[in-house]
Design a protein around this motif. Structure first.
Motif, PDB file in Angstrom:
ATOM      1  N   GLN A  43      20.698 -67.141 -27.909  1.00  0.00           N
ATOM      2  CA  GLN A  43      20.563 -67.192 -29.366  1.00  0.00           C
ATOM      3  C   GLN A  43      20.399 -65.781 -29.937  1.00  0.00           C
ATOM      4  O   GLN A  43      21.005 -65.439 -30.965  1.00  0.00           O
ATOM      5  CB  GLN A  43      19.372 -68.061 -29.761  1.00  0.00           C
ATOM      6  CG  GLN A  43      19.220 -68.223 -31.265  1.00  0.00           C
ATOM      7  CD  GLN A  43      17.935 -68.920 -31.652  1.00  0.00           C
ATOM      8  OE1 GLN A  43      16.889 -68.707 -31.039  1.00  0.00           O
ATOM      9  NE2 GLN A  43      18.008 -69.759 -32.672  1.00  0.00           N
ATOM     10  N   ALA A  44      19.592 -64.949 -29.287  1.00  0.00           N
ATOM     11  CA  ALA A  44      19.407 -63.570 -29.754  1.00  0.00           C
ATOM     12  C   ALA A  44      20.704 -62.774 -29.669  1.00  0.00           C
ATOM     13  O   ALA A  44      21.021 -61.973 -30.551  1.00  0.00           O
ATOM     14  CB  ALA A  44      18.310 -62.890 -28.927  1.00  0.00           C
ATOM     15  N   THR A  45      21.480 -62.990 -28.611  1.00  0.00           N
ATOM     16  CA  THR A  45      22.773 -62.312 -28.475  1.00  0.00           C
ATOM     17  C   THR A  45      23.732 -62.751 -29.568  1.00  0.00           C
ATOM     18  O   THR A  45      24.454 -61.934 -30.159  1.00  0.00           O
ATOM     19  CB  THR A  45      23.376 -62.600 -27.094  1.00  0.00           C
ATOM     20  OG1 THR A  45      22.454 -62.173 -26.081  1.00  0.00           O
ATOM     21  CG2 THR A  45      24.699 -61.879 -26.905  1.00  0.00           C
ATOM     22  N   ASN A  46      23.756 -64.062 -29.848  1.00  0.00           N
ATOM     23  CA  ASN A  46      24.613 -64.559 -30.920  1.00  0.00           C
ATOM     24  C   ASN A  46      24.256 -63.926 -32.255  1.00  0.00           C
ATOM     25  O   ASN A  46      25.124 -63.638 -33.085  1.00  0.00           O
ATOM     26  CB  ASN A  46      24.480 -66.081 -31.030  1.00  0.00           C
ATOM     27  CG  ASN A  46      25.123 -66.798 -29.861  1.00  0.00           C
ATOM     28  OD1 ASN A  46      25.940 -66.226 -29.148  1.00  0.00           O
ATOM     29  ND2 ASN A  46      24.767 -68.042 -29.662  1.00  0.00           N
ATOM     30  N   ASP A  47      22.964 -63.699 -32.478  1.00  0.00           N
ATOM     31  CA  ASP A  47      22.506 -63.099 -33.730  1.00  0.00           C
ATOM     32  C   ASP A  47      23.039 -61.678 -33.879  1.00  0.00           C
ATOM     33  O   ASP A  47      23.463 -61.265 -34.961  1.00  0.00           O
ATOM     34  CB  ASP A  47      20.975 -63.104 -33.768  1.00  0.00           C
ATOM     35  CG  ASP A  47      20.425 -62.496 -35.050  1.00  0.00           C
ATOM     36  OD1 ASP A  47      20.965 -62.789 -36.123  1.00  0.00           O
ATOM     37  OD2 ASP A  47      19.449 -61.731 -34.963  1.00  0.00           O
ATOM     38  N   THR A  98      18.954 -57.292 -27.188  1.00  0.00           N
ATOM     39  CA  THR A  98      19.265 -57.966 -28.446  1.00  0.00           C
ATOM     40  C   THR A  98      18.020 -58.348 -29.229  1.00  0.00           C
ATOM     41  O   THR A  98      18.112 -58.629 -30.426  1.00  0.00           O
ATOM     42  CB  THR A  98      20.099 -59.231 -28.175  1.00  0.00           C
ATOM     43  OG1 THR A  98      19.438 -60.045 -27.190  1.00  0.00           O
ATOM     44  CG2 THR A  98      21.476 -58.869 -27.654  1.00  0.00           C
ATOM     45  N   TRP A  99      16.868 -58.405 -28.577  1.00  0.00           N
ATOM     46  CA  TRP A  99      15.635 -58.757 -29.285  1.00  0.00           C
ATOM     47  C   TRP A  99      14.814 -57.516 -29.677  1.00  0.00           C
ATOM     48  O   TRP A  99      13.706 -57.636 -30.175  1.00  0.00           O
ATOM     49  CB  TRP A  99      14.779 -59.705 -28.450  1.00  0.00           C
ATOM     50  CG  TRP A  99      14.598 -59.257 -27.028  1.00  0.00           C
ATOM     51  CD1 TRP A  99      13.693 -58.362 -26.549  1.00  0.00           C
ATOM     52  CD2 TRP A  99      15.351 -59.707 -25.892  1.00  0.00           C
ATOM     53  NE1 TRP A  99      13.832 -58.210 -25.196  1.00  0.00           N
ATOM     54  CE2 TRP A  99      14.843 -59.033 -24.765  1.00  0.00           C
ATOM     55  CE3 TRP A  99      16.399 -60.613 -25.726  1.00  0.00           C
ATOM     56  CZ2 TRP A  99      15.355 -59.243 -23.490  1.00  0.00           C
ATOM     57  CZ3 TRP A  99      16.902 -60.812 -24.451  1.00  0.00           C
ATOM     58  CH2 TRP A  99      16.382 -60.130 -23.354  1.00  0.00           C
ATOM     59  N   THR A 100      15.331 -56.312 -29.453  1.00  0.00           N
ATOM     60  CA  THR A 100      14.629 -55.094 -29.852  1.00  0.00           C
ATOM     61  C   THR A 100      14.833 -54.852 -31.342  1.00  0.00           C
ATOM     62  O   THR A 100      15.962 -54.806 -31.830  1.00  0.00           O
ATOM     63  CB  THR A 100      15.144 -53.885 -29.053  1.00  0.00           C
ATOM     64  OG1 THR A 100      15.020 -54.154 -27.651  1.00  0.00           O
ATOM     65  CG2 THR A 100      14.344 -52.646 -29.392  1.00  0.00           C
ATOM     66  N   ASP A 101      13.736 -54.672 -32.067  1.00  0.00           N
ATOM     67  CA  ASP A 101      13.784 -54.471 -33.516  1.00  0.00           C
ATOM     68  C   ASP A 101      13.853 -52.974 -33.800  1.00  0.00           C
ATOM     69  O   ASP A 101      12.843 -52.317 -34.062  1.00  0.00           O
ATOM     70  CB  ASP A 101      12.553 -55.100 -34.171  1.00  0.00           C
ATOM     71  CG  ASP A 101      12.615 -55.084 -35.684  1.00  0.00           C
ATOM     72  OD1 ASP A 101      13.552 -54.470 -36.232  1.00  0.00           O
ATOM     73  OD2 ASP A 101      11.720 -55.665 -36.319  1.00  0.00           O
TER      74      ASP A 101
END
Length: 664
Positions: free
Chosen positions: A131-135, A229-232
């Motif tokens: 899901q994070a990659t898709n985002d 992908t989850w790094t802000d």
């Protein structure tokens, strides 16, 4: 002691390759604990190609005897996922148990045809990661991740997770696949196994920062590892620049960077933000450094960072960088969200701030920069806590206990759990038949009915994929023609963006990419990541990777894949291999110039030929008329011969008058 067949990911830490990820380290921690307990282990790891310096020159299988009771083989992804070697090795080894460490290895282990009990380690919440990659990439696919996880859940006797929270999610998934039944009531199926560390303290071997990249009195804020992908990175950049504006001593140092073949956008976006900043000279990047060098950066920094977005991977997952920094006595500043961030806050190992709060991050950095005594106390607490809590022998105790007497789960008692014949088929129901089968299965009818429904689903998926391939193949043969051209023709066109669609093996694909690179040295070359290549080596063939949707077998998936490639706006599309009719049509749907690289390294251009059906129709009509003419002539000859005999017979009968016999 037991004989254990363990599957994992390489390189392992002792190989000292440039990138040793959390997946590789977790593999080594599990194997090291089991080996020290005296078990006889055959360890087979799939190579993460981007992590090796010389991946392309390595043989398919590399074998080493690490200890008397540990035989280690690292293999390329074709051997691991496609070949029959793993099943043969398992049959020869005759293990008492199988252990799959991390999702990909656990999935492959779940497909082994062995009666041995199976421990599956789900290190991180895979569906949340997708899901994070898709985002990040603006895609919408998840079927492969769920189907792999589902296959593991249905086959594993016991599972482990990277956090207590993920354990709860996996228990819910077990209920969804029917594993929470009367037979497993009261039985522990899932164990939380957090990320582990080695007990040996880090040693400072050489100076890498102080007096080299930064001044001796600078306040060094360290980020270590991949920008996933989850790094802000927006919050990371905002917090750092706010702190830099108020304290000139603050310097940011980063080891690691983009994750090749998985996420290269997040890091690129971070670098774009920095280049436009007035503080760009205070952001220092060391890149991916050798594993043995990383502790030097920990030991010379003042504080370590972890900054996450809000997503379900963050809520359920873990962060290896935090355990490593704490072991080094490096206080940490982390966004709240992960389970380990709660541990950091409760135990006083560092500071936390709300997800997305750049001001909170800046205040945490400035607060510790102005209070060296508090910083030192936090570092000492972090080191003690890490060695008391996260050493691998302690963390992996559930696996160690199970390995001494491996056993099947209660709902597998009396029957050997084996993978279903079509477990490798990834599908999403689209046809009415498939939706009916899905409903029969999901509504929880009798086990026999569910088995029949799954067989029906697999058949529907196979037919759908076969029909798609057949239709596309017919269209390609009917309307496309190929003609050989010199390689110089592609070079002369000077394309800027090229997409490569592989249909051949890895070796031929690599040679073709080299040829493309030689012909177009300045072009941005991207490779479509097919299912076989997606699992392990991603961008290791020397090209940027385009992730394919996981359900591209049917017509809808095929068109979705074409849209994904078209969004790259390529000038040219190169199909590797002449057998890929489907890939050739896919290349045409990108609206680019289409080339094909054959097995003989010759270049062909593919062109639309709308006259081909008419031309072939005329040929076939001519052939048919010729055949009809020939048949008519032969018919007349046969009738003529038969007619002469008939006339003679009639004359003979006519002369037989009134019963009198007359000579003819």
């Amino acid at each position: 002691m037991s004989r254990l067949f363990v599957l994992g990911l390489s390189p392992l830490p002792f190989e000292n390759q440039p990138v040793v990820s959390s997946l590789n380290r977790r593999t080594w921690h599990a194997v090291r604990a089991l080996q020290e307990d005296g078990h006889d282990i055959l360890l087979v790891c799939v190579r993460v190609h981007a992590s090796y310096r010389d991946a392309d020159s390595l043989p398919r299988v590399v074998e080493a005897q690490i200890r008397d009771n540990l035989l280690y083989r690292h293999v390329d992804d074709r051997v691991f996922y496609v070949g029959k070697e793993l099943d043969a090795w398992c049959d020869q080894f005759q293990p008492d148990a199988v252990v799959g460490v991390n999702h990909l290895a656990a999935y492959r282990a779940s497909l082994l045809h062995t009666p041995a009990p199976f421990w599956a380690d789900l290190n991180g919440y895979q569906v949340g990661e997708v899901q994070a990659t898709n985002d990040v990439y603006g895609e919408d696919w998840h079927a492969t991740a769920w189907e792999r996880e589902r296959t593991i859940l249905e086959r594993a006797d016991v599972l482990s997770t990277s956090s207590r929270r993920q354990r709860h999610a996996v228990i819910g998934e077990l209920g969804a696949v029917g594993r929470l039944n009367r037979l497993t009531a009261g039985h522990e199926l899932v164990w939380p196994v957090p990320n582990a560390i080695e007990p040996e303290p880090y040693q400072h071997t050489r100076t890498v920062l102080r007096g080299v990249l930064v001044e001796p009195d600078d306040f060094v804020v360290l980020f270590s590892g991949g920008y996933n992908t989850w790094t802000d990175v927006d919050t990371l950049f905002g917090g750092l620049t706010r702190a830099m504006r108020r304290n000139r001593r603050v310097k940011f140092v980063s080891t690691g960077g983009a994750i090749k073949g998985h996420d290269e956008r997040t890091f690129a976006h971070f670098r774009d933000l920095i280049e436009a900043s007035p503080f760009a000279d205070r952001f220092l990047f060391a890149g991916w450094v050798d594993t043995a060098e990383v502790p030097n950066y920990y030991l010379e920094s003042d504080v370590g960072l972890n900054v996450d977005k809000f997503n379900y991977e963050t809520i359920l997952g873990a962060r290896y960088r935090l355990t490593d920094m704490c072991k080094a006595g490096l206080p940490v500043i982390t966004s709240s969200g992960t389970e380990i961030s709660g541990d950091v806050s409760r135990a006083g190992l560092g500071l936390t701030f709300r997800i997305g709060d750049a001001d909170g991050l800046a205040e945490a950095i400035l607060g510790l920069a102005s209070d060296p005594q508090r910083l030192e106390q936090m570092g000492a607490r972090a080191a003690r806590y890490a060695l008391d809590t996260w050493v691998y022998t302690r963390v992996l105790q559930p696996l160690r206990t199970w390995a001494r007497a491996p056993a099947h789960a209660p709902d597998f008692a009396g029957a050997v759990p084996t993978p279903s014949p079509g477990a490798e088929v990834m599908f999403a129901p689209r046809s009415r038949l498939a939706r009916l089968a899905w409903r029969i299965e999901s509504e929880g009818y009798a086990r026999a009915g569910k088995r029949a429904a799954r067989a029906l689903l697999r058949r529907a998926a196979t037919l759908s994929a076969g029909a798609a391939r057949g239709i596309v193949g017919v269209l390609a043969r009917a309307f496309l023609e190929r003609r050989p051209v010199p390689m110089e023709q592609m070079a002369a066109a000077r394309y800027n963006r090229v997409v490569v669609i592989p249909t051949a093996d890895v070796g031929q694909t690599a040679r073709s990419l080299v040829a493309c690179r030689d012909a177009l040295p300045d072009a941005d070359i991207a490779m479509l990541r097919t299912e076989g290549e997606a699992l392990a080596h991603g961008g290791t063939l020397g090209a940027r990777v385009i992730g394919a949707p996981s359900d591209a077998a049917g017509i809808r998936g095929f068109l979705a894949l074409a849209r994904r490639l078209r969004s790259e706006h390529p000038d040219a599309a190169v199909v590797v291999g002449l057998a890929g009719r489907r890939a050739e049509v896919l290349a045409w749907l990108t609206c680019a110039h289409v080339y094909l690289l054959g097995d003989d390294a010759n270049l062909y251009v593919s062109a639309v030929a709308p006259w081909k059906p008419l031309e072939r129709g005329a040929r076939r009509l001519s052939r048919l008329l010729g055949q009809l003419t020939y048949a008519s002539l032969m018919g007349l000859v046969i009738i003529g011969l038969w007619g002469a005999d008939a006339v003679a017979a009639i004359v003979r009968i006519a002369r037989l008058g009134g019963g009198r016999t007359t000579e003819v």
